[in-house]
Write an enzyme that holds these catalytic residues in place. Structure first.
Site, short mmCIF file in Angstrom:
data_model
loop_
_atom_site.label_atom_id
_atom_site.label_comp_id
_atom_site.label_asym_id
_atom_site.label_seq_id
_atom_site.Cartn_x
_atom_site.Cartn_y
_atom_site.Cartn_z
N TYR A 32 31.51 30.21 22.41
CA TYR A 32 31.82 30.86 23.68
C TYR A 32 30.60 30.82 24.58
O TYR A 32 29.47 31.07 24.13
CB TYR A 32 32.17 32.32 23.41
CG TYR A 32 32.49 33.16 24.63
CD1 TYR A 32 33.63 32.91 25.39
CD2 TYR A 32 31.67 34.21 25.01
CE1 TYR A 32 33.95 33.70 26.50
CE2 TYR A 32 31.97 35.01 26.11
CZ TYR A 32 33.12 34.73 26.85
OH TYR A 32 33.43 35.51 27.94
N ASP A 47 25.50 40.81 35.36
CA ASP A 47 26.85 40.21 35.32
C ASP A 47 27.70 40.78 36.46
O ASP A 47 28.61 41.56 36.24
CB ASP A 47 27.47 40.55 33.95
CG ASP A 47 28.83 39.91 33.74
OD1 ASP A 47 29.15 38.94 34.44
OD2 ASP A 47 29.57 40.42 32.87
N ASP A 74 33.64 31.37 30.03
CA ASP A 74 33.98 32.48 30.92
C ASP A 74 33.75 32.00 32.36
O ASP A 74 32.60 31.80 32.76
CB ASP A 74 33.03 33.63 30.56
CG ASP A 74 33.18 34.85 31.44
OD1 ASP A 74 34.01 34.83 32.37
OD2 ASP A 74 32.46 35.84 31.17
N ASP A 76 34.69 33.77 34.98
CA ASP A 76 34.82 34.97 35.82
C ASP A 76 36.13 34.94 36.61
O ASP A 76 37.19 34.85 36.02
CB ASP A 76 33.60 35.10 36.75
CG ASP A 76 32.33 35.49 36.00
OD1 ASP A 76 32.44 35.99 34.86
OD2 ASP A 76 31.23 35.29 36.54
N HIS A 101 38.45 31.25 30.35
CA HIS A 101 39.23 32.44 30.72
C HIS A 101 38.91 32.83 32.15
O HIS A 101 37.76 32.73 32.60
CB HIS A 101 39.09 33.61 29.73
CG HIS A 101 37.77 34.27 29.64
ND1 HIS A 101 37.26 35.10 30.62
CD2 HIS A 101 36.85 34.28 28.65
CE1 HIS A 101 36.10 35.58 30.23
NE2 HIS A 101 35.80 35.08 29.04
N GLU A 103 39.78 35.85 35.18
CA GLU A 103 40.16 37.26 35.17
C GLU A 103 40.70 37.74 36.52
O GLU A 103 40.57 37.06 37.54
CB GLU A 103 38.97 38.11 34.75
CG GLU A 103 37.87 38.19 35.80
CD GLU A 103 36.49 38.53 35.24
OE1 GLU A 103 36.17 38.09 34.12
OE2 GLU A 103 35.75 39.24 35.95
N CYS A 111 30.85 43.77 34.99
CA CYS A 111 31.10 43.63 33.55
C CYS A 111 32.39 44.40 33.23
O CYS A 111 32.65 45.46 33.81
CB CYS A 111 29.93 44.23 32.78
SG CYS A 111 30.32 44.64 31.07
N ARG A 146 42.60 36.63 31.60
CA ARG A 146 42.01 37.93 31.22
C ARG A 146 42.47 38.97 32.24
O ARG A 146 42.41 38.72 33.45
CB ARG A 146 40.49 37.82 31.21
CG ARG A 146 39.78 39.16 31.32
CD ARG A 146 38.31 39.05 31.08
NE ARG A 146 37.57 40.08 31.79
CZ ARG A 146 36.25 40.26 31.71
NH1 ARG A 146 35.52 39.47 30.94
NH2 ARG A 146 35.65 41.21 32.39
N GLU A 176 41.09 43.07 28.52
CA GLU A 176 39.68 43.50 28.50
C GLU A 176 39.56 45.01 28.34
O GLU A 176 40.43 45.78 28.79
CB GLU A 176 39.00 43.05 29.80
CG GLU A 176 37.56 43.52 30.01
CD GLU A 176 36.55 42.98 28.99
OE1 GLU A 176 36.83 43.03 27.78
OE2 GLU A 176 35.46 42.55 29.43
N ASN A 198 38.00 41.17 22.55
CA ASN A 198 36.58 41.03 22.89
C ASN A 198 35.81 42.17 22.25
O ASN A 198 35.82 43.30 22.75
CB ASN A 198 36.45 41.06 24.42
CG ASN A 198 35.00 41.07 24.88
OD1 ASN A 198 34.10 40.69 24.14
ND2 ASN A 198 34.78 41.51 26.12
C1 LIG Z 1 32.94 38.93 27.76
C2 LIG Z 1 32.10 39.11 28.97
O1 LIG Z 1 32.91 38.86 30.11
C3 LIG Z 1 30.97 38.08 29.02
O2 LIG Z 1 30.61 37.67 30.14
O3 LIG Z 1 30.45 37.77 27.96
C4 LIG Z 1 31.45 40.52 29.07
C5 LIG Z 1 30.70 40.90 27.84
C6 LIG Z 1 29.81 42.13 27.94
O4 LIG Z 1 29.34 42.45 29.03
O5 LIG Z 1 29.53 42.74 26.91
C7 LIG Z 1 32.54 41.52 29.42
O6 LIG Z 1 33.20 42.03 28.51
O7 LIG Z 1 32.74 41.77 30.62
MG LIG Z 2 32.14 37.81 31.62
#
Ligand SMILES: C[C@](O)(C(=O)O)[C@H](CC(=O)O)C(=O)O
Ligand SMILES: [Mg+2]
Length: 309
Positions: A32, A47, A74, A76, A101, A103, A111, A146, A176, A198
């Site tokens: 991943y 993030d 990811d 986004d 994925h 979202e 995040c 997502r 999520e 997740n």
């Molecule tokens: C899965 C996630 O989108 C990621 O970018 O890895 C994050 C992980 C995290 O911040 O712990 C998320 O869950 O938003």
């Molecule tokens: Mg993410």
């Protein structure tokens, strides 16, 4: 990406090419690339939707070049509108990525485990999925939807979104910030496609085990940043103790040895190849040799502009 009959497929975050090689060597079957990871580790950013398609692509390419394991990326919110999403899909395919994925948060995303998330309308999310599915040229490329709706609008809305995404062509669902096993069970029962859990640390989701998740129907378990968090903690200790102790003796146990590093990289195989090349060049009977004397470097390895006539 398919789940194994013995339990959910485990998908592990690889923050860079070397981590991908370590995960593969440890026996993992799927990798991943975390959006948070790209932002945090490669750019020193939070993030919050600051990184671009090219930022993520660059890290994705490095990983697909280093490991043949399937890579879930990811992306986004897809990095823009329908045409941007189409471009994202095509570029990810070209980079050798197996799945992405996308979202339903607004572009100014957060995040998934933080408060104050905002999501786009169900129709807009469905449009994102349609744009992604329509852009796909490789039928094996997997599009995972997502939804961040659970924390914002509750379970029913999140399940409605998951079902609408599947109807629009999503191959898999990523609900999520799920907090209860029964909610995973509800998602799995509501959609006909595989569901991902997740299990990121220090977030909203308890650290359910793979057995617990498999028992409620979850097909894939994601550990997006687990190795990165451990690496970061180890690095922090090393940086501090080099200053406080004046040496590294107490943190050696946190370190991978040179031999472990070389084993992971296949360093010795590279070196053997180099030796073979030099040895072959030193022997005039082999086709590799283009030198006029034993002491001159072989042309194949000479620097540009320094070749002998
Ligand atoms: C899965 C996630 O989108 C990621 O970018 O890895 C994050 C992980 C995290 O911040 O712990 C998320 O869950 O938003
Ligand atoms: Mg993410």
């Amino acid at each position: 990406m398919h789940s194994s009959p013995s339990g959910p497929l485990v998908i592990v975050g690889a923050i860079n090419a070397y981590s991908a090689m370590q995960a593969e060597l440890a026996g993992h079957q799927a990798l991943y690339l975390s959006g948070a990871g790209v932002a945090n580790a490669s750019y020193g950013l939070p993030d919050l939707g600051i990184t671009s398609l090219n930022d993520v692509l660059e890290d994705a390419r490095r990983i697909t070049a280093a490991s043949d394991l399937p890579l879930l990326v990811d992306v986004d919110t897809g990095f823009g509108g329908a045409f941007n999403i189409a471009r994202t899909i095509r570029e990810m395919e070209r980079a050798g990525v197996s799945a992405i994925h996308i979202e339903d948060q607004v572009a100014q995303k957060r995040c998934g485990h933080r408060p104050h998330k905002a999501i786009v309308s169900l129709d807009e999310m469905v449009d994102r999925i349609k744009a992604a599915v329509d852009a796909r040229t490789d039928s094996n490329f997997t599009i995972m939807a997502r939804t961040d709706a659970l924390a914002v609008e509750g379970l029913n809305s999140a399940i409605d979104r998951a079902q609408a995404c599947v109807a629009a062509g999503a191959d898999m669902i990523f609900p999520e910030a799920v907090t209860r096993l029964v909610d995973y069970q509800a998602f799995c029962a509501a959609v006909s496609v595989p569901v991902l859990a997740n299990i990121t640390e220090f977030g909203q989701t308890p650290l359910f085990t793979q057995t617990e998740l498999g028992a409620v129907g979850v097909a894939m378990v994601l550990y997006p940043l687990s190795a990165f968090r451990a690496m970061s903690q180890a690095a922090e200790r090393v940086y501090k103790e080099l200053l406080s102790d004046g040496h590294q003796r107490h943190v050696l146990e946190l370190m991978q040895t040179r031999e472990q590093l070389y084993h992971t990289l296949g360093y010795h195989e590279y070196e053997a190849k180099l030796d073979a090349l030099f040895n072959a060049a030193a022997n005039p009977s082999t086709p590799l040799s283009t030198t006029t004397s034993d002491t001159e470097p072989p042309l194949v390895l000479a620097k540009r502009g320094t070749q002998h006539d």
